[in-house]
Enzyme design. Structure first.
Site, mmCIF file in Angstrom:
data_model
loop_
_atom_site.group_PDB
_atom_site.id
_atom_site.type_symbol
_atom_site.label_atom_id
_atom_site.label_comp_id
_atom_site.label_asym_id
_atom_site.label_seq_id
_atom_site.Cartn_x
_atom_site.Cartn_y
_atom_site.Cartn_z
ATOM 1 N N ASP A 1 0.862 -1.183 0.000
ATOM 2 C CA ASP A 1 0.000 0.000 0.000
ATOM 3 C C ASP A 1 0.897 1.231 0.000
ATOM 4 O O ASP A 1 1.193 1.824 1.033
ATOM 5 C CB ASP A 1 -0.921 -0.020 1.220
ATOM 6 N N ALA A 2 1.367 1.583 -1.200
ATOM 7 C CA ALA A 2 2.364 2.642 -1.362
ATOM 8 C C ALA A 2 1.829 3.856 -2.114
ATOM 9 O O ALA A 2 2.445 4.909 -2.097
ATOM 10 C CB ALA A 2 3.585 2.091 -2.094
ATOM 11 N N LYS A 3 0.708 3.670 -2.812
ATOM 12 C CA LYS A 3 0.034 4.745 -3.549
ATOM 13 C C LYS A 3 1.002 5.519 -4.434
ATOM 14 O O LYS A 3 1.044 6.745 -4.436
ATOM 15 C CB LYS A 3 -0.715 5.666 -2.590
ATOM 16 N N ARG A 4 1.765 4.782 -5.219
ATOM 17 C CA ARG A 4 2.722 5.398 -6.126
ATOM 18 C C ARG A 4 2.025 5.879 -7.401
ATOM 19 O O ARG A 4 0.898 5.514 -7.694
ATOM 20 C CB ARG A 4 3.840 4.418 -6.468
#
Length: 272
Positions: A91-94
């Site tokens: 869950d890094a939302k890159r």
């Protein structure tokens, strides 16, 4: 992990539970806070206690990045400890220009060996495309989120549709249900009917059940499809259920409640 492998695990375990390993040193039980490897030991015990009840684990990378190099090392050890039959989510939302996204994709799919990563679509197709070019890896694109700020952009009208609806329609054509999922917040359960009309086959990663007040019953009622099509994430409600040395047992008890409820919904899911 392929779509069919994920569906098989859901059917075997009668569960679509994703456990969020959003581990913070100041929230784990006191006896582990001064442990030389407290965060990993906490994660390890949570995984051992819940692995037969869930099909996925989600690691919010911010909780590890804040620790610097040591945090990245703990994150890598944690994802490597998770059993291979589980779907793993960074869950890094890159999301950035194409060549930068390509580096992010390589970092999380090859160096860290996650099955998937959450991606912000604001910069358009070229920022998402690199995440879709890895075999049996997934991009999980932000669709309709559960935070109050989603009203600022996601729920603004563009002509006759909301921005989030345009995102779902557009992004769904960049990949397929075999490599694309969408984040849909559980607190938006009333919108699941509309969302399923737009993306009937895609898996949805659903945060917001538990501490954020989302209803598993409502999400399941409006979000399930014939393949299940849901990964419902619970983080704090499970991993911080206990504050003492038997924290893993208490986490298991909560995870079991979720699994048992999910089993009932799966038995009555749509057949077409």
């Amino acid at each position: 992990m392929t779509r069919q492998e994920l569906i098989d695990q859901i059917n075997i375990k009668k569960s679509f539970l994703c456990v969020g390993l959003d581990t913070s040193i100041d929230k784990i039980p006191a006896h582990l806070q001064n442990h030389p490897d407290g965060i990993f030991e906490f994660n390890k015990q949570i995984i051992d206690a819940t692995e037969d009840l869930c099909v996925a684990y989600k690691i919010n990378t911010a909780f590890y990045e804040v620790l610097g190099a040591r945090g990245w090392e703990i994150m890598e050890r944690t994802v490597n400890y998770i059993p291979k039959e589980h779907f793993t989510i960074a869950d890094a939302k890159r999301g950035d220009i194409g060549n930068t996204s390509a580096q992010y994709a390589q970092a999380f799919f090859e160096t860290l060996n996650f099955n998937s990563i959450t991606v912000a679509p604001y910069m358009g197709e070229d920022s998402v495309r690199p995440f879709l070019e890895f075999e049996n890896k997934w991009a999980i694109v932000l669709g309709l989120t559960s935070n109050s700020g989603s009203a600022d952009f996601e729920q603004q009208k563009i002509g006759d549709e909301f921005l989030y609806e345009k995102v779902l329609k557009t992004v769904s054509n960049w990949g397929s249900p075999d490599n694309l999922m969408f984040v849909i917040g559980a607190t938006k359960a009333s919108d699941f009917t509309t969302i399923r009309k737009i993306i009937p086959q895609h898996f949805l990663l659903v945060p917001g059940v538990g501490f954020q007040g989302g209803s598993l019953r409502e999400v399941s009622k409006y979000g399930l499809n014939k393949d299940c099509g849901l990964l419902v994430n619970a983080s704090r409600a499970i991993i911080y259920a206990g504050k003492t040395e038997n924290f893993a047992e208490e986490a298991r008890a909560i995870a079991l409640q979720y699994q048992q409820e999910m089993s009932g919904y799966l038995a009555n899911r749509p057949t077409d």
